[in-house]
Design an enzyme around this catalytic site. Structure first.
Site, PDB file in Angstrom:
ATOM      1  N   LYS A 111      12.955   0.848  13.300  1.00  9.73           N
ATOM      2  CA  LYS A 111      13.433  -0.258  14.138  1.00  9.73           C
ATOM      3  C   LYS A 111      13.465  -1.485  13.239  1.00  9.73           C
ATOM      4  O   LYS A 111      12.434  -2.086  12.957  1.00  9.73           O
ATOM      5  CB  LYS A 111      12.477  -0.469  15.315  1.00  9.73           C
ATOM      6  CG  LYS A 111      13.102  -1.070  16.568  1.00  9.73           C
ATOM      7  CD  LYS A 111      13.705  -2.446  16.389  1.00  9.73           C
ATOM      8  CE  LYS A 111      12.650  -3.528  16.346  1.00  9.73           C
ATOM      9  NZ  LYS A 111      13.209  -4.841  15.981  1.00  9.73           N
ATOM     10  N   GLU A 169       0.897  -4.197   7.149  1.00 13.33           N
ATOM     11  CA  GLU A 169       0.992  -5.160   6.040  1.00 13.33           C
ATOM     12  C   GLU A 169       1.374  -6.482   6.690  1.00 13.33           C
ATOM     13  O   GLU A 169       2.475  -6.633   7.206  1.00 13.33           O
ATOM     14  CB  GLU A 169       2.039  -4.687   5.030  1.00 13.33           C
ATOM     15  CG  GLU A 169       1.843  -5.309   3.659  1.00 13.33           C
ATOM     16  CD  GLU A 169       2.606  -6.602   3.510  1.00 13.33           C
ATOM     17  OE1 GLU A 169       1.981  -7.672   3.748  1.00 13.33           O
ATOM     18  OE2 GLU A 169       3.793  -6.572   3.187  1.00 13.33           O
ATOM     19  N   GLU A 222      -0.339 -19.392   8.377  1.00 20.51           N
ATOM     20  CA  GLU A 222       0.785 -18.937   7.563  1.00 20.51           C
ATOM     21  C   GLU A 222       2.054 -19.609   8.075  1.00 20.51           C
ATOM     22  O   GLU A 222       2.397 -19.495   9.251  1.00 20.51           O
ATOM     23  CB  GLU A 222       0.945 -17.418   7.646  1.00 20.51           C
ATOM     24  CG  GLU A 222       2.079 -16.942   6.767  1.00 20.51           C
ATOM     25  CD  GLU A 222       2.243 -15.433   6.749  1.00 20.51           C
ATOM     26  OE1 GLU A 222       2.202 -14.819   7.820  1.00 20.51           O
ATOM     27  OE2 GLU A 222       2.408 -14.883   5.646  1.00 20.51           O
TER      28      GLU A 222
HETATM   29  P1  ADP Z   1       8.183 -12.693  13.181  1.00 25.16           P
HETATM   30  O1  ADP Z   1       7.437 -13.371  14.302  1.00 25.16           O
HETATM   31  O2  ADP Z   1       8.015 -13.398  11.904  1.00 25.16           O
HETATM   32  O3  ADP Z   1       9.596 -12.358  13.482  1.00 25.16           O
HETATM   33  P2  ADP Z   1       7.147 -10.165  13.929  1.00 25.16           P
HETATM   34  O4  ADP Z   1       5.886  -9.587  13.453  1.00 25.16           O
HETATM   35  O5  ADP Z   1       7.200 -10.562  15.366  1.00 25.16           O
HETATM   36  O6  ADP Z   1       7.456 -11.343  12.954  1.00 25.16           O
HETATM   37  O7  ADP Z   1       8.371  -9.184  13.677  1.00 25.16           O
HETATM   38  C1  ADP Z   1       8.385  -8.153  12.744  1.00 25.16           C
HETATM   39  C2  ADP Z   1       8.967  -6.920  13.382  1.00 25.16           C
HETATM   40  O8  ADP Z   1       8.173  -6.589  14.513  1.00 25.16           O
HETATM   41  C3  ADP Z   1      10.390  -7.049  13.903  1.00 25.16           C
HETATM   42  O9  ADP Z   1      11.085  -5.837  13.616  1.00 25.16           O
HETATM   43  C4  ADP Z   1      10.208  -7.191  15.386  1.00 25.16           C
HETATM   44  O10 ADP Z   1      11.319  -6.725  16.122  1.00 25.16           O
HETATM   45  C5  ADP Z   1       9.016  -6.300  15.625  1.00 25.16           C
HETATM   46  N1  ADP Z   1       8.264  -6.567  16.857  1.00 25.16           N
HETATM   47  C6  ADP Z   1       8.053  -7.754  17.469  1.00 25.16           C
HETATM   48  N2  ADP Z   1       7.308  -7.587  18.584  1.00 25.16           N
HETATM   49  C7  ADP Z   1       7.049  -6.259  18.687  1.00 25.16           C
HETATM   50  C8  ADP Z   1       6.314  -5.454  19.625  1.00 25.16           C
HETATM   51  N3  ADP Z   1       5.715  -5.981  20.689  1.00 25.16           N
HETATM   52  N4  ADP Z   1       6.236  -4.134  19.401  1.00 25.16           N
HETATM   53  C9  ADP Z   1       6.823  -3.580  18.324  1.00 25.16           C
HETATM   54  N5  ADP Z   1       7.536  -4.281  17.418  1.00 25.16           N
HETATM   55  C10 ADP Z   1       7.648  -5.608  17.596  1.00 25.16           C
END
Ligand code: ADP
Length: 487
Positions: free
Chosen positions: A180, A255, A386
């Site tokens: 994803k 990570e 961060e």
């Molecule tokens: P940022 O806030 O910097 O965008 P995230 O950690 O939210 O960083 O996003 C990194 C990845 O995690 C993206 O692919 C995002 O779609 C995914 N993501 C965000 N929320 C969820 C969730 N609740 N479950 C699984 N994946 C998620």
């Protein structure tokens, strides 16, 4: 619309499931951070598409897992060759999608994508293994068995590079994959899916579900059909994923973020120190490993600051497609606002913004100036959270103990940079730093044989070489007795 044209390259906007392109009834809009132009409407997956993809991956698993390692490796090498042949397309599309420098994508990042596949293919065939050992005449044999379906959730700052840093070892280990990608940068995962097909990877061994984190991402990590979850992203999202994974006890590798120290000791070569410090603005600061907290010995502060300002003043901000550009835009308006919010709050609290600190008025859009906050208040947000933008802080120290207290004084432990002219001094500092990776008189040198990951809230587990196989595989020990044989 099933395909969009990005920088002259057609990109399929649908999911890639079981070797087929599948659309969704709803879509989400993808824009370019370079100029906020519309790039396309992307399939917006949810639980239904995730189910289909995990099912496809589960069907492909026995086929791929039973493929002999040498054949698996050969497929990975064909993927690497196809990545090499398509570097121009991948680099141009990635730059349009996430706004990182085209020259970096062409010279460093996309070749690295190919290298990820060659490296894990080589490790599988030539290095994976542990010598057998005896216990009272019994032979212990350790093996790495494919574990099942790996669910991969990846971020937007180096979309394809970071995805393949997970896809390559997962496939090498014999797992099948559902990826994803981040919703701000969905495009190169789609191009990459086409390459896996051309390389002859069995249908279903690699799947892409496009969509939003809390929809497709959440459905994927909660799926009981996964054997592993690997995630790179933020700490709050990792906590949400860990909770979802707990129901199925799915092993997770995380990570996460960092707030890494960049320590300039009094004996450092100051030109080197300043050059390395300016590199912390790379990718417009959207790098988890960045040494964002400059800690400089008080005796050299003035001289170091002068060299730093001189070098930072040479940085050119602009369109990331221009080879002369050093710093591009922030990836997305939401992220731009987040970065700006940190700096605005620091200013309101009276912080000394010694350089930059504002949107780049000439360029407009999502371009934020390279920024330096001098002597931030201890414990304030700007020096503990961060930011993930082109924002560095600078503090001074008088003793090694003070430097270490400052360096280790956050909830993170991802990386650190030490600049020193004295090997023993550098060693004495590095040995007491809490960090997964420490660079001494250098930055960003990365070898896939090395462990990579963070301590404290910066991560769970390590990736790279054998650590990746240990994660994606079911590591098994077979104990064979000396007795009971009929021959
Ligand atoms: P940022 O806030 O910097 O965008 P995230 O950690 O939210 O960083 O996003 C990194 C990845 O995690 C993206 O692919 C995002 O779609 C995914 N993501 C965000 N929320 C969820 C969730 N609740 N479950 C699984 N994946 C998620």
């Amino acid at each position: 619309m099933t395909s969009v044209d990005v920088a002259g390259i057609p990109v399929d906007t649908r999911h890639y499931i079981g070797g087929e392109r599948i659309a969704s009834a709803s879509t989400f809009t993808n824009t370019s951070p370079i100029d906020s132009s519309f790039l396309g409407e992307i399939a917006r997956g949810g639980a239904v598409e995730v189910d289909l993809a995990v099912e496809a991956a589960r069907r492909a698993f026995p086929i791929w897992a039973a493929t002999p390692p040498a054949e698996r490796a050969a497929t990975l090498i064909r993927i690497a060759d196809l990545v090499d042949e398509n570097i121009e397309a991948l680099a141009n599309v990635e730059t349009m999608d996430n706004g990182a420098l085209l020259r970096s994508h062409l010279r460093g990042v996309m070749p690295r994508v190919a290298h990820n596949f060659r490296f894990f293919a080589d490790w599988l065939v030539n290095h994976l293994g542990h010598p057998d050992f005896e216990t009272r005449g019994h032979v212990n044999h350790v093996s790495w068995d494919p574990s099942g379906v790996a669910g991969l959730i990846t971020p937007w700052n180096a979309p394809l590079m970071l995805s393949t840093w997970k896809i390559a070892p997962a496939l090498a280990a014999g797992d099948t994959v559902v990826l994803k990608p981040a919703e701000w940068t969905p495009l190169t995962a789609s191009l990459f899916a086409d390459l896996t097909k051309r390389a002859g990877l069995p249908d279903g061994a690699f799947n892409v579900v496009q969509g939003i984190g809390r929809e497709a991402g959440a459905a994927l990590v909660a799926h009981p059909g996964l054997s592993r979850i690997s995630f790179t992203g933020s700490v709050p999202t990792a906590k949400t994923i860990a909770r979802a994974a707990a129901d199925n006890l799915t092993p997770c590798s995380f990570e996460l973020g960092g707030k890494s120290p960049f320590i300039v000791l009094a004996d450092a070569d100051l030109e080197l120190a300043a050059s390395l410090a300016v590199e912390q603005y790379d990718n417009a600061g959207q790098v988890c490993l960045s040494g964002t907290r400059i800690l400089v010995h008080e005796s050299i502060e003035a001289e170091f600051t002068e060299a730093f300002r001189r070098k930072a003043g040479e940085l050119r901000q602009g369109d990331p497609r221009d080879p002369e550009t050093d710093i591009g835009p922030q990836v997305h308006a939401t992220h731009f606002d987040r970065v700006k919010g940190f700096v605005d709050r620091a200013r309101a609290e009276g912080a000394d913004i010694a350089m930059g600190g504002r949107p780049n008025a000439e360029l407009g859009g999502l371009y934020f100036q390279p920024t330096l906050v001098h002597d931030p208040a201890p414990g304030s947000e700007i020096v503990t959270a961060e930011i993930f933008g082109p924002v560095l802080t600078m503090q001074t120290f008088a003793t090694d103990e003070q430097a270490l207290d400052l360096a280790n004084g956050t909830e993170f432990g991802l990386a650190a940079v030490v600049v020193s002219g004295d090997r023993q001094h550098a060693e004495s500092i590095s040995s007491r730093l809490v960090a997964g990776t420490i660079w001494v008189n250098c930055f960003f040198v990365r070898d896939l044989r090395a462990p990579f990951g963070g301590s404290r809230k910066s991560g769970v587990g390590r990736e790279g070489g054998t650590w990746s196989f240990d994660f994606y595989a079911d590591v098994k020990n077979t104990v064979v007795a000396p007795h009971g044989w009929k021959e």
